[in-house]
Design a protein around this motif. Structure first.
Motif, mmCIF file in Angstrom:
data_model
loop_
_atom_site.group_PDB
_atom_site.id
_atom_site.type_symbol
_atom_site.label_atom_id
_atom_site.label_comp_id
_atom_site.label_asym_id
_atom_site.label_seq_id
_atom_site.Cartn_x
_atom_site.Cartn_y
_atom_site.Cartn_z
ATOM 1 N N ASP A 158 34.454 49.196 32.159
ATOM 2 C CA ASP A 158 33.301 50.013 32.553
ATOM 3 C C ASP A 158 32.120 49.138 32.949
ATOM 4 O O ASP A 158 31.442 49.418 33.941
ATOM 5 N N GLU A 159 31.863 48.089 32.186
ATOM 6 C CA GLU A 159 30.748 47.192 32.491
ATOM 7 C C GLU A 159 30.963 46.456 33.806
ATOM 8 O O GLU A 159 30.035 46.320 34.606
ATOM 9 N N LEU A 160 32.184 45.993 34.030
ATOM 10 C CA LEU A 160 32.481 45.319 35.292
ATOM 11 C C LEU A 160 32.317 46.281 36.468
ATOM 12 O O LEU A 160 31.732 45.915 37.494
ATOM 13 N N ALA A 161 32.827 47.485 36.317
ATOM 14 C CA ALA A 161 32.723 48.481 37.392
ATOM 15 C C ALA A 161 31.258 48.793 37.690
ATOM 16 O O ALA A 161 30.862 48.871 38.861
ATOM 17 N N MET A 162 30.459 48.942 36.648
ATOM 18 C CA MET A 162 29.048 49.251 36.844
ATOM 19 C C MET A 162 28.315 48.079 37.500
ATOM 20 O O MET A 162 27.581 48.268 38.466
ATOM 21 N N ALA A 163 28.526 46.883 37.011
ATOM 22 C CA ALA A 163 27.813 45.713 37.526
ATOM 23 C C ALA A 163 28.185 45.407 38.975
ATOM 24 O O ALA A 163 27.336 45.003 39.769
ATOM 25 N N LEU A 164 29.448 45.607 39.330
ATOM 26 C CA LEU A 164 29.917 45.278 40.675
ATOM 27 C C LEU A 164 29.940 46.483 41.615
ATOM 28 O O LEU A 164 30.349 46.373 42.761
ATOM 29 N N VAL A 165 29.521 47.647 41.086
ATOM 30 C CA VAL A 165 29.472 48.894 41.847
ATOM 31 C C VAL A 165 30.847 49.178 42.477
ATOM 32 O O VAL A 165 31.002 49.315 43.688
ATOM 33 N N LEU A 166 31.844 49.255 41.602
ATOM 34 C CA LEU A 166 33.222 49.512 42.007
ATOM 35 C C LEU A 166 33.776 50.684 41.206
ATOM 36 O O LEU A 166 33.343 50.916 40.073
ATOM 37 N N PRO A 167 34.739 51.403 41.746
ATOM 38 C CA PRO A 167 35.344 52.505 40.992
ATOM 39 C C PRO A 167 36.064 51.994 39.744
ATOM 40 O O PRO A 167 36.850 51.055 39.811
ATOM 41 N N ARG A 168 35.793 52.622 38.619
ATOM 42 C CA ARG A 168 36.364 52.195 37.343
ATOM 43 C C ARG A 168 37.885 52.149 37.376
ATOM 44 O O ARG A 168 38.502 51.215 36.884
ATOM 45 N N SER A 169 38.510 53.168 37.961
ATOM 46 C CA SER A 169 39.973 53.222 37.976
ATOM 47 C C SER A 169 40.560 52.040 38.758
ATOM 48 O O SER A 169 41.575 51.477 38.365
ATOM 49 N N HIS A 170 39.912 51.665 39.843
ATOM 50 C CA HIS A 170 40.378 50.524 40.627
ATOM 51 C C HIS A 170 40.181 49.223 39.854
ATOM 52 O O HIS A 170 41.044 48.350 39.855
ATOM 53 N N VAL A 171 39.038 49.104 39.194
ATOM 54 C CA VAL A 171 38.761 47.897 38.398
ATOM 55 C C VAL A 171 39.814 47.751 37.306
ATOM 56 O O VAL A 171 40.323 46.650 37.074
ATOM 57 N N ALA A 172 40.172 48.847 36.650
ATOM 58 C CA ALA A 172 41.180 48.789 35.583
ATOM 59 C C ALA A 172 42.509 48.255 36.119
ATOM 60 O O ALA A 172 43.154 47.408 35.486
ATOM 61 N N LYS A 173 42.922 48.733 37.284
ATOM 62 C CA LYS A 173 44.187 48.272 37.875
ATOM 63 C C LYS A 173 44.120 46.798 38.266
ATOM 64 O O LYS A 173 45.067 46.038 38.035
ATOM 65 N N VAL A 174 43.015 46.392 38.846
ATOM 66 C CA VAL A 174 42.863 44.991 39.267
ATOM 67 C C VAL A 174 42.802 44.074 38.048
ATOM 68 O O VAL A 174 43.398 43.000 38.047
ATOM 69 N N VAL A 175 42.121 44.503 36.992
ATOM 70 C CA VAL A 175 42.055 43.711 35.762
ATOM 71 C C VAL A 175 43.457 43.509 35.193
ATOM 72 O O VAL A 175 43.805 42.410 34.757
ATOM 73 N N GLN A 176 44.291 44.558 35.208
ATOM 74 C CA GLN A 176 45.673 44.416 34.731
ATOM 75 C C GLN A 176 46.430 43.371 35.544
ATOM 76 O O GLN A 176 47.137 42.531 34.995
ATOM 77 N N ARG A 177 46.282 43.422 36.852
ATOM 78 C CA ARG A 177 46.973 42.443 37.709
ATOM 79 C C ARG A 177 46.448 41.029 37.469
ATOM 80 O O ARG A 177 47.226 40.076 37.414
ATOM 81 N N LEU A 178 45.136 40.884 37.329
ATOM 82 C CA LEU A 178 44.562 39.564 37.067
ATOM 83 C C LEU A 178 45.022 39.029 35.712
ATOM 84 O O LEU A 178 45.234 37.828 35.551
ATOM 85 N N SER A 179 45.202 39.923 34.763
ATOM 86 C CA SER A 179 45.710 39.519 33.452
ATOM 87 C C SER A 179 47.145 39.013 33.563
ATOM 88 O O SER A 179 47.496 37.971 32.997
ATOM 89 N N ARG A 180 47.980 39.731 34.307
ATOM 90 C CA ARG A 180 49.374 39.293 34.504
ATOM 91 C C ARG A 180 49.446 37.954 35.238
ATOM 92 O O ARG A 180 50.366 37.170 35.011
ATOM 93 N N LEU A 181 48.478 37.692 36.095
ATOM 94 C CA LEU A 181 48.445 36.424 36.842
ATOM 95 C C LEU A 181 47.895 35.266 36.005
ATOM 96 O O LEU A 181 47.942 34.121 36.432
ATOM 97 N N GLY A 182 47.331 35.584 34.841
ATOM 98 C CA GLY A 182 46.764 34.540 33.996
ATOM 99 C C GLY A 182 45.325 34.191 34.323
ATOM 100 O O GLY A 182 44.797 33.186 33.860
ATOM 101 N N VAL A 183 44.654 35.044 35.114
ATOM 102 C CA VAL A 183 43.251 34.813 35.455
ATOM 103 C C VAL A 183 42.353 35.342 34.351
ATOM 104 O O VAL A 183 41.359 34.711 33.995
ATOM 105 N N LEU A 184 42.712 36.486 33.803
ATOM 106 C CA LEU A 184 41.925 37.113 32.740
ATOM 107 C C LEU A 184 42.755 37.240 31.476
ATOM 108 O O LEU A 184 43.982 37.304 31.529
ATOM 109 N N VAL A 185 42.049 37.306 30.365
ATOM 110 C CA VAL A 185 42.668 37.623 29.081
ATOM 111 C C VAL A 185 42.068 38.953 28.658
ATOM 112 O O VAL A 185 40.850 39.120 28.662
#
Length: 187
Positions: A39-66
């Motif tokens: 929610d904080e990332l979506a708000m700060a970057l002015v992006l749809p929350r649902s899209h941010v959640a999906k991208v965060v999952q992919r970045l986590s699988r890639l080892g970019v995010l924990v």
């Protein structure tokens, strides 16, 4: 200017929306001193929350995010992810598909066309440039300060403002982030 601009052709090399979001999320999390929620990332970057959640999952699988689950959970940049290149993330999100689809429907020029070869060469040059840019390169100086300012929402609390340093791990064990003792607290 592109010589085909007047004919209405787009001359820009583009990345898809998910790739754009992934790069911005990686940059934002690399500047933060603490966990951020979707929610904080979506708000700060002015992006749809649902899209941010999906991208965060992919970045986590890639080892970019924990990702950390639970009440005090959130996401943080993975150790060493600041050294990943923009090209690596773009390839992971865009895939290795051809720039043009010559087989759907089958193109009658396929057997002797140079366009596909030249477009592939241009795409490879584009990716080669991005392979020379690390995530940490994108957050030094003014861009990093701006990202930290954007993150300074009431939910995220005060933010440390200053230029990222290369050196020992920061306060949450992430290399290349500002050291808390060296920076003023804003917010």
């Amino acid at each position: 200017m592109c010589k085909h601009y007047l004919l209405g052709y787009s001359c820009a090399v583009k990345v898809n929306r998910a790739t754009d979001m992934a790069l911005r999320i990686a940059m934002m999390t690399a500047t933060l001193q603490s966990r951020a929620t979707v929610d904080e990332l979506a708000m700060a970057l002015v992006l749809p929350r649902s899209h941010v959640a999906k991208v965060v999952q992919r970045l986590s699988r890639l080892g970019v995010l924990v990702t950390i689950r639970g009440r005090s959970g959130g996401v943080v940049i993975a150790e060493g992810a600041g050294e990943m290149t923009v090209g690596e993330i773009v390839r992971a999100f865009e895939g290795d598909d051809e720039v043009v689809e010559c087989h759907r429907p089958p193109c009658p020029l396929l057997s002797s066309c140079q366009l596909r070869v030249e477009l592939r060469r241009a795409h490879e040059a584009f990716i080669d440039v991005l392979d020379g840019v690390r995530i940490s390169d994108l957050i030094t100086g003014a861009p990093g300060a701006l990202l930290r300012t954007l993150a300074a929402t009431p939910a995220m609390g005060p933010v440390l403002v200053g230029q990222p340093t290369v050196g020992p791990p920061g306060p949450v064990g992430r290399p290349g982030l500002p050291q808390a003792a060296d920076l003023p607290v804003v917010g």
